[in-house]
Design a protein around this motif. Structure first.
Motif, mmCIF file in Angstrom:
data_model
loop_
_atom_site.group_PDB
_atom_site.id
_atom_site.type_symbol
_atom_site.label_atom_id
_atom_site.label_comp_id
_atom_site.label_asym_id
_atom_site.label_seq_id
_atom_site.Cartn_x
_atom_site.Cartn_y
_atom_site.Cartn_z
ATOM 1 N N ASN A 13 0.800 -1.161 0.072
ATOM 2 C CA ASN A 13 -0.011 -0.073 -0.071
ATOM 3 C C ASN A 13 0.830 1.285 0.145
ATOM 4 N N SER A 14 2.123 1.079 0.416
ATOM 5 C CA SER A 14 2.979 2.301 0.302
ATOM 6 C C SER A 14 4.551 1.749 0.070
ATOM 7 N N GLU A 15 5.206 2.899 -0.424
ATOM 8 C CA GLU A 15 6.517 2.610 -0.779
ATOM 9 C C GLU A 15 7.379 2.410 0.501
ATOM 10 N N PRO A 16 8.022 1.067 0.435
ATOM 11 C CA PRO A 16 8.780 0.442 1.301
ATOM 12 C C PRO A 16 9.990 1.425 1.623
ATOM 13 N N THR A 17 10.660 1.385 2.826
ATOM 14 C CA THR A 17 12.150 2.147 2.908
ATOM 15 C C THR A 17 13.269 1.071 2.903
ATOM 16 N N ALA A 18 12.730 0.017 2.706
ATOM 17 C CA ALA A 18 13.792 -1.273 2.233
ATOM 18 C C ALA A 18 13.227 -2.257 1.669
ATOM 19 N N THR A 19 13.920 -3.151 0.887
ATOM 20 C CA THR A 19 13.299 -4.089 0.160
ATOM 21 C C THR A 19 12.582 -5.004 1.099
ATOM 22 N N VAL A 20 11.250 -5.460 0.688
ATOM 23 C CA VAL A 20 10.414 -6.383 1.404
ATOM 24 C C VAL A 20 10.142 -7.888 0.400
ATOM 25 N N GLN A 21 10.460 -8.764 1.296
ATOM 26 C CA GLN A 21 10.499 -9.987 0.651
ATOM 27 C C GLN A 21 9.270 -10.821 1.096
ATOM 28 N N VAL A 22 8.165 -11.475 0.262
ATOM 29 C CA VAL A 22 7.264 -12.251 0.745
ATOM 30 C C VAL A 22 7.238 -13.552 0.347
ATOM 31 N N ASP A 23 7.423 -14.429 1.214
ATOM 32 C CA ASP A 23 7.322 -15.892 1.086
ATOM 33 C C ASP A 23 6.197 -16.822 1.340
ATOM 34 N N LEU A 24 5.908 -17.619 0.676
ATOM 35 C CA LEU A 24 4.592 -18.558 0.784
ATOM 36 C C LEU A 24 5.166 -19.946 0.970
ATOM 37 N N ALA A 77 13.777 -5.027 6.227
ATOM 38 C CA ALA A 77 14.495 -4.020 7.335
ATOM 39 C C ALA A 77 13.389 -2.822 7.442
ATOM 40 N N ASP A 78 12.234 -2.751 6.599
ATOM 41 C CA ASP A 78 11.546 -1.755 6.801
ATOM 42 C C ASP A 78 10.602 -1.906 8.205
ATOM 43 N N THR A 79 10.687 -1.111 9.046
ATOM 44 C CA THR A 79 9.970 -1.398 10.529
ATOM 45 C C THR A 79 8.331 -1.399 10.413
ATOM 46 N N THR A 80 7.976 -0.816 9.348
ATOM 47 C CA THR A 80 6.222 -0.887 9.189
ATOM 48 C C THR A 80 5.995 -2.161 8.658
ATOM 49 N N TYR A 81 6.708 -2.575 7.482
ATOM 50 C CA TYR A 81 6.400 -3.929 6.893
ATOM 51 C C TYR A 81 6.797 -5.090 7.651
#
Length: 171
Positions: A13-24, A77-81
């Protein structure tokens, strides 16, 4: 199983401050996921990413529908995500392996004679069971067979030869 899969999309929903990895991860092994990992960056965070879910086709007879659970893990490393705890998702799977018994004559036809020659039939299962299956034969009209056979899960599609003979009666 053995049919079309399904898909769903994930985006941020918003631009992350660091790479966000989603694993399924499919927790019960009933489905496969493609891809199983996706990485969101500041460049692609708004672009929905499609994950395809396909039922694992096996030879087992299972209740239909049965299910699997897709677990989502977020690494960043993005604290929000990083604080997100995405929920698990249940997936219904329809089985394509009907339970059934296949009985075949061992020659062009099964033939028995009262007081004389017997014959055999071949018995096997239509799909692989999870536990041994015991088949008990009872007198049906004039033919009798051995009282029972047990078919193991690993031998479900190997025919078991069962002797049959006619009941020698006065009728």
């Amino acid at each position: 199983e053995a049919g079309a899969g399904s898909s769903y999309t994930i985006r941020l929903n918003s631009e992350p401050t660091a790479t966000v990895q989603v694993d399924l991860t499919a927790t019960l092994g009933q489905v496969t996921l493609s891809p199983a990992t996706f990485t969101f960056t500041a460049l692609n965070y708004m672009t929905p990413q499609t994950f395809t879910v396909t039922a694992s086709d096996d030879d087992f007879t299972e209740t239909s529908p049965h299910f699997d659970v897709i677990h989502h893990t977020v690494t960043t490393a993005d604290t929000t995500y990083a604080a997100l705890a995405p929920g698990d998702m249940n997936v219904d799977v329809t089985d394509d392996d009907p339970a059934g018994l296949i009985v075949d004559a061992t020659a062009p036809g099964t033939s028995v004679t009262e007081g004389g020659a017997g014959d055999t039939i071949d018995v096997k299962l239509a799909s692989q069971p999870l536990v041994p299956v015991i088949i008990t034969f009872t007198n049906v009209q004039v033919a009798t067979g051995s009282p029972s056979i047990t078919i193991q899960p690993g031998d479900w599609n190997t025919p078991v030869s069962v002797p049959v003979s006619a009941i020698d009666d006065a009728l």
